[in-house]
Scaffold this active site. Structure first.
Site, PDB file in Angstrom:
ATOM      1  N   HIS A 183      16.972  -5.385 -24.542  1.00  0.00           N
ATOM      2  CA  HIS A 183      17.892  -6.247 -25.278  1.00  0.00           C
ATOM      3  C   HIS A 183      17.912  -7.656 -24.680  1.00  0.00           C
ATOM      4  CE1 HIS A 183      19.714  -3.035 -27.800  1.00  0.00           C
ATOM      5  NE2 HIS A 183      19.254  -2.276 -26.821  1.00  0.00           N
ATOM      6  N   ASP A 239      24.063  -9.478 -29.891  1.00  0.00           N
ATOM      7  CA  ASP A 239      23.189  -8.318 -29.990  1.00  0.00           C
ATOM      8  C   ASP A 239      23.761  -7.321 -31.000  1.00  0.00           C
ATOM      9  OD1 ASP A 239      20.952  -6.865 -28.160  1.00  0.00           O
ATOM     10  OD2 ASP A 239      22.401  -5.406 -28.900  1.00  0.00           O
ATOM     11  N   THR A 272      17.237  -6.268 -32.209  1.00  0.00           N
ATOM     12  CA  THR A 272      16.182  -6.239 -31.195  1.00  0.00           C
ATOM     13  C   THR A 272      15.142  -5.155 -31.455  1.00  0.00           C
ATOM     14  OG1 THR A 272      17.700  -4.925 -29.884  1.00  0.00           O
ATOM     15  CG2 THR A 272      17.560  -7.254 -29.346  1.00  0.00           C
ATOM     16  N   HIS A 306       5.617   3.740 -25.220  1.00  0.00           N
ATOM     17  CA  HIS A 306       6.752   4.492 -25.787  1.00  0.00           C
ATOM     18  C   HIS A 306       7.244   3.859 -27.097  1.00  0.00           C
ATOM     19  CE1 HIS A 306       8.808   1.047 -24.194  1.00  0.00           C
ATOM     20  NE2 HIS A 306      10.012   1.569 -24.257  1.00  0.00           N
ATOM     21  N   ASP A 358      15.068   4.789 -31.020  1.00  0.00           N
ATOM     22  CA  ASP A 358      14.425   4.177 -32.189  1.00  0.00           C
ATOM     23  C   ASP A 358      12.901   4.249 -32.126  1.00  0.00           C
ATOM     24  OD1 ASP A 358      14.362   2.542 -29.978  1.00  0.00           O
ATOM     25  OD2 ASP A 358      14.789   0.689 -31.044  1.00  0.00           O
ATOM     26  N   GLN A 359      12.341   4.873 -31.089  1.00  0.00           N
ATOM     27  CA  GLN A 359      10.901   4.738 -30.828  1.00  0.00           C
ATOM     28  C   GLN A 359      10.015   5.433 -31.856  1.00  0.00           C
ATOM     29  OE1 GLN A 359      10.858   6.094 -26.769  1.00  0.00           O
ATOM     30  NE2 GLN A 359      12.232   4.459 -26.133  1.00  0.00           N
TER      31      GLN A 359
HETATM   32  N1  UDP Z   1       8.601  -4.587 -19.124  1.00  0.00           N
HETATM   33  C1  UDP Z   1       7.797  -5.215 -18.204  1.00  0.00           C
HETATM   34  N2  UDP Z   1       7.306  -4.487 -17.163  1.00  0.00           N
HETATM   35  C2  UDP Z   1       7.560  -3.171 -16.994  1.00  0.00           C
HETATM   36  C3  UDP Z   1       8.375  -2.519 -17.965  1.00  0.00           C
HETATM   37  C4  UDP Z   1       8.868  -3.262 -19.023  1.00  0.00           C
HETATM   38  O1  UDP Z   1       7.531  -6.414 -18.300  1.00  0.00           O
HETATM   39  O2  UDP Z   1       7.050  -2.577 -16.043  1.00  0.00           O
HETATM   40  C5  UDP Z   1       9.159  -5.395 -20.230  1.00  0.00           C
HETATM   41  C6  UDP Z   1       8.351  -5.247 -21.490  1.00  0.00           C
HETATM   42  O3  UDP Z   1       7.302  -6.196 -21.520  1.00  0.00           O
HETATM   43  C7  UDP Z   1       9.376  -5.474 -22.565  1.00  0.00           C
HETATM   44  C8  UDP Z   1      10.675  -4.954 -21.937  1.00  0.00           C
HETATM   45  O4  UDP Z   1      10.466  -4.953 -20.532  1.00  0.00           O
HETATM   46  O5  UDP Z   1       9.512  -6.855 -22.829  1.00  0.00           O
HETATM   47  C9  UDP Z   1      11.001  -3.539 -22.366  1.00  0.00           C
HETATM   48  O6  UDP Z   1      11.442  -3.532 -23.668  1.00  0.00           O
HETATM   49  P1  UDP Z   1      11.013  -2.450 -24.725  1.00  0.00           P
HETATM   50  O7  UDP Z   1      11.757  -2.768 -25.975  1.00  0.00           O
HETATM   51  O8  UDP Z   1       9.549  -2.377 -24.847  1.00  0.00           O
HETATM   52  O9  UDP Z   1      11.463  -1.063 -24.117  1.00  0.00           O
HETATM   53  P2  UDP Z   1      12.769  -0.513 -23.321  1.00  0.00           P
HETATM   54  O10 UDP Z   1      12.513  -0.812 -21.901  1.00  0.00           O
HETATM   55  O11 UDP Z   1      13.970  -1.191 -23.871  1.00  0.00           O
HETATM   56  O12 UDP Z   1      12.732   0.951 -23.607  1.00  0.00           O
HETATM   57  C1  G50 Z   2      18.634   2.592 -28.028  1.00  0.00           C
HETATM   58  C2  G50 Z   2      18.608   3.866 -28.543  1.00  0.00           C
HETATM   59  C3  G50 Z   2      18.492   4.063 -29.905  1.00  0.00           C
HETATM   60  C4  G50 Z   2      18.387   2.980 -30.752  1.00  0.00           C
HETATM   61  C5  G50 Z   2      18.396   1.669 -30.214  1.00  0.00           C
HETATM   62  C6  G50 Z   2      18.542   1.482 -28.853  1.00  0.00           C
HETATM   63  C7  G50 Z   2      18.266   0.445 -31.050  1.00  0.00           C
HETATM   64  C8  G50 Z   2      18.445   0.488 -32.499  1.00  0.00           C
HETATM   65  C9  G50 Z   2      19.334  -0.617 -32.947  1.00  0.00           C
HETATM   66  O1  G50 Z   2      18.579   0.243 -28.336  1.00  0.00           O
HETATM   67  O2  G50 Z   2      18.038  -0.616 -30.542  1.00  0.00           O
HETATM   68  C10 G50 Z   2      20.786  -0.372 -32.717  1.00  0.00           C
HETATM   69  C11 G50 Z   2      21.270  -0.012 -31.449  1.00  0.00           C
HETATM   70  C12 G50 Z   2      22.625   0.188 -31.269  1.00  0.00           C
HETATM   71  C13 G50 Z   2      23.511   0.018 -32.320  1.00  0.00           C
HETATM   72  C14 G50 Z   2      23.033  -0.350 -33.556  1.00  0.00           C
HETATM   73  C15 G50 Z   2      21.660  -0.544 -33.741  1.00  0.00           C
HETATM   74  O3  G50 Z   2      24.821   0.228 -32.132  1.00  0.00           O
HETATM   75  O4  G50 Z   2      18.686   4.918 -27.738  1.00  0.00           O
HETATM   76  O5  G50 Z   2      18.279   3.212 -32.037  1.00  0.00           O
END
Ligand code: UDP
Ligand code: G50
Length: 468
Positions: A24, A120, A143, A361, A385-386
């Site tokens: 985020h 956000d 995001t 992921h 959301d993945q």
């Molecule tokens: N990231 C990074 N190095 C790492 C792990 C993550 O630079 O070793 C950055 C990645 O490039 C991205 C963010 O952290 O910009 C992770 O956001 P993403 O939405 O991909 O996944 P989340 O970590 O939220 O599951």
């Molecule tokens: C984490 C997660 C599930 C998920 C998201 C996460 C999202 C989706 C957008 O960040 O980003 C979203 C998140 C929270 C919210 C509304 C919308 O209150 O484990 O889907």
């Protein structure tokens, strides 16, 4: 000074209110830089303290050091008793803590003299009423993918139409059907902390002045068009596709984060020969799955750079790699694999010419970064959301998603053999490589001066100016 904002120099003062977690914070930092450096806005970023992880704090500090024009507005969280939610995810708890600190936003924003807010999505339902009271237009930065935005927008209607019958496939009118198995795990439980927040935020989206999405036409055009035509929900606010928000390339943001010499290592590998594996910043992978991943990477025969995360929040990560990956693994792959538990600068890695595949992921930032660099993605969604994002990856031709592969909470894991087969096939797939590269070209065109995302962000900046 006007009633709504400090525009003494004629520039709109846009205050950004991010939430917690790298996924985020990263896009908010990028948006701050684009609005400040490219689109002539005066920008402040609310820094919610404390952060969940040290990576988040370092990231924010690096941003302010590198871009002194971006103002920092510290915001201390109110005391929050997490015992109400035993066992809850650290990030969901932090979303809740920020949401409950909402009454403190008013004084902060009044002091700052904001002409527009961007908050956000996780904070939508609590920030919009504060902004309304202060008569400041409030925009949302979504995001995740536009596909996830459409699910978010439609979800309250889905619940009303299917009251009492549990969550099944969600057929979003004018968009597509999201299978039950792709709906974020938490949303299947109406009493889950995340579900409560999600539904409240979904209901509030319609009251936003606009919604910025970190996406671009080649990835998500039809979904955004459907939302704008009101097919999923009527009278939806304007959606601005402003992505891919570009990585902030600055030594001050990136320096000294990583002791591993992975860039030197990548420099020594042949072009497009390396499989890069990283599952993001916020979730550990189960030990049994880690061992299968190790077996799969070994059996693929390819070079690899693997960032292993074994605990949920980075500062607690103490387990030894050799323990996690199995006896002798590190020794056996020494010549062709680099494994680290440290943070890597992912955007640096993805744009390195030795990288040929990204096992991801599918956190949305990772997807947009892969698209920016034109690197094919083997989708390996774990949670949240993945899976919805992995669907976007597959539909856009950026990569491959085996949608029958297990995810978090299921009682089986993806075998090393399955993984190795997919890696081998994708590394040999020239068509896929070309399609991914063409998405990289489309991403660059979208954000270049005059491109679709550039124009959307310029429109947004003009809207902020008009509101001052
Ligand atoms: N990231 C990074 N190095 C790492 C792990 C993550 O630079 O070793 C950055 C990645 O490039 C991205 C963010 O952290 O910009 C992770 O956001 P993403 O939405 O991909 O996944 P989340 O970590 O939220 O599951
Ligand atoms: C984490 C997660 C599930 C998920 C998201 C996460 C999202 C989706 C957008 O960040 O980003 C979203 C998140 C929270 C919210 C509304 C919308 O209150 O484990 O889907």
């Amino acid at each position: 000074m006007t009633s709504s904002g400090d525009v003494a120099d004629g520039r709109p003062h846009v205050v950004l209110i991010p939430s917690a977690g790298m996924g985020h914070l990263v896009p908010f930092g990028r948006l701050a830089v684009a609005l400040s450096s490219v689109h002539g806005c005066d920008v402040s970023v609310v820094t919610v303290l404390p952060t969940v992880s040290t990576a988040e704090l370092k990231h924010l500090e690096g941003l302010f050091d590198a871009f002194p024009a971006i103002r920092r507005l510290d915001f201390q969280l109110a005391a929050f008793d997490a015992s109400e939610f035993p066992g809850a995810d650290a990030f969901f708890l932090r979303f809740e803590a920020i949401r409950r600190s909402a009454p403190l936003f008013g004084p902060l924003l009044a002091g700052a003299g904001a002409s527009a807010l961007v908050t956000d999505v996780t904070l939508t339902s609590i920030v919009i009423p504060v902004a309304k009271e202060m008569r400041i237009p409030c925009h949302i930065l979504f995001t995740s993918s536009a596909a996830m935005l459409s699910l978010c927008a439609y979800f309250p209607t889905y619940l009303e139409d299917n009251a009492g019958s549990g969550i099944g496939d969600v057929d979003i009118p004018g968009v597509f059907r999201i299978p039950k198995a792709s709906i974020p795990q938490a949303l299947h439980d109406p009493n889950h902390l995340f579900t409560g927040q999600f539904v409240e935020n979904s209901r509030s989206l319609a009251n936003a002045a606009g919604i910025l999405v970190n996406t671009f036409d080649a990835l998500d055009l039809e979904t955004v068009a459907a939302l704008q035509q009101g097919s999923a929900v009527s009278s939806f606010p304007p959606v601005f596709s402003v992505g891919p928000l570009l990585p902030v390339c600055s030594p001050a943001v990136n320096e000294a984060k990583n002791p591993a010499n992975y860039i030197e290592w990548l420099d020594a590998q042949p072009a497009r020969s390396v499989v890069y594996v990283n599952f993001g910043s916020r979730k550990a992978i189960l030990g049994v799955q880690l061992k299968e991943l190790a077996a799969g990477l070994e059996a693929s025969g390819h070079r690899f750079l693997w960032v292993v995360k074994s605990t949920v929040v980075d500062k607690d990560d103490a387990a030894e790699l050799s323990e996690l990956l199995g006896e002798g693994f590190l020794e056996r792959v020494q010549k062709r694999g680099l494994v680290t538990k440290a943070w890597v600068e992912q955007e640096e890695v993805l744009k390195h010419e030795s990288v040929g595949l990204f096992v991801s992921h599918c956190g949305w930032n990772s997807v947009t970064e892969a698209a920016t660099s034109g690197v094919p993605v083997l989708a390996f969604p774990r949670m949240g959301d993945q899976r919805v994002n992995a669907g976007v990856v597959a539909r856009a031709g950026l990569g491959v998603w085996v949608d029958s592969w297990s995810w978090e909470g299921e009682d089986w894991v993806v075998s090393g053999e399955d993984l190795s087969e997919k890696v081998k096939a994708m590394m040999a797939d020239e068509v896929l490589r070309k399609t991914a590269a063409s998405l990289g070209v489309a991403a660059a065109a979208a954000v270049a001066n005059g491109g679709s995302s550039y124009r959307c962000l310029a429109d947004f900046a003009r809207l902020c100016l008009a509101a001052t």
